[in-house]
Scaffold this active site. Structure first.
Site, PDB file in Angstrom:
ATOM      1  N   CYS A  11       4.108   3.682   9.341  1.00 40.38           N
ATOM      2  CA  CYS A  11       4.523   4.054   8.409  1.00 40.38           C
ATOM      3  C   CYS A  11       4.510   4.635   7.397  1.00 40.38           C
ATOM      4  O   CYS A  11       2.968   4.544   7.349  1.00 40.38           O
ATOM      5  CB  CYS A  11       5.558   2.699   7.996  1.00 40.38           C
ATOM      6  SG  CYS A  11       4.860   2.085   6.999  1.00 40.38           S
ATOM      7  N   CYS A  14       1.573   3.030   5.738  1.00 36.77           N
ATOM      8  CA  CYS A  14       0.354   3.195   6.318  1.00 36.77           C
ATOM      9  C   CYS A  14      -0.026   3.913   5.891  1.00 36.77           C
ATOM     10  O   CYS A  14      -1.677   3.739   6.010  1.00 36.77           O
ATOM     11  CB  CYS A  14       0.815   2.704   7.916  1.00 36.77           C
ATOM     12  SG  CYS A  14       1.460   0.989   7.412  1.00 36.77           S
TER      13      CYS A  14
END
Length: 78
Positions: A11, A14
């Protein structure tokens, strides 16, 4: 050399966490082995339910949300 793992599905948080770690390591002149872990079984083996998670030298140091720049600098300089 420090071993750092970013735990998450890939994501935006991240990816941003991974970039923050790379930048902090470069600025500190510290060599790090940076690994992105996307396998849910591996992520859950660390007890992480909310990503991103960060593991430094085998120790879980962060779970969920973006870490602060100060946290990241501390991880690479310890």
């Amino acid at each position: 050399m420090k071993s750092i793992k970013v735990l998450g599905s890939g994501c935006r948080n991240c990816e941003t966490t991974t970039k923050l770690i790379r930048i902090a390591a470069e600025q500190a002149g510290v060599e790090v082995e940076l690994e992105k872990v996307t396998d849910l079984v591996q992520i859950m083996s660390y007890g992480v339910i909310s990503t991103p998670g960060v593991v430094v030298d085998g120790k879980l140091v962060h779970v969920g949300g973006l870490p602060s720049p100060n946290q990241v600098r501390q991880w690479v300089s310890e």
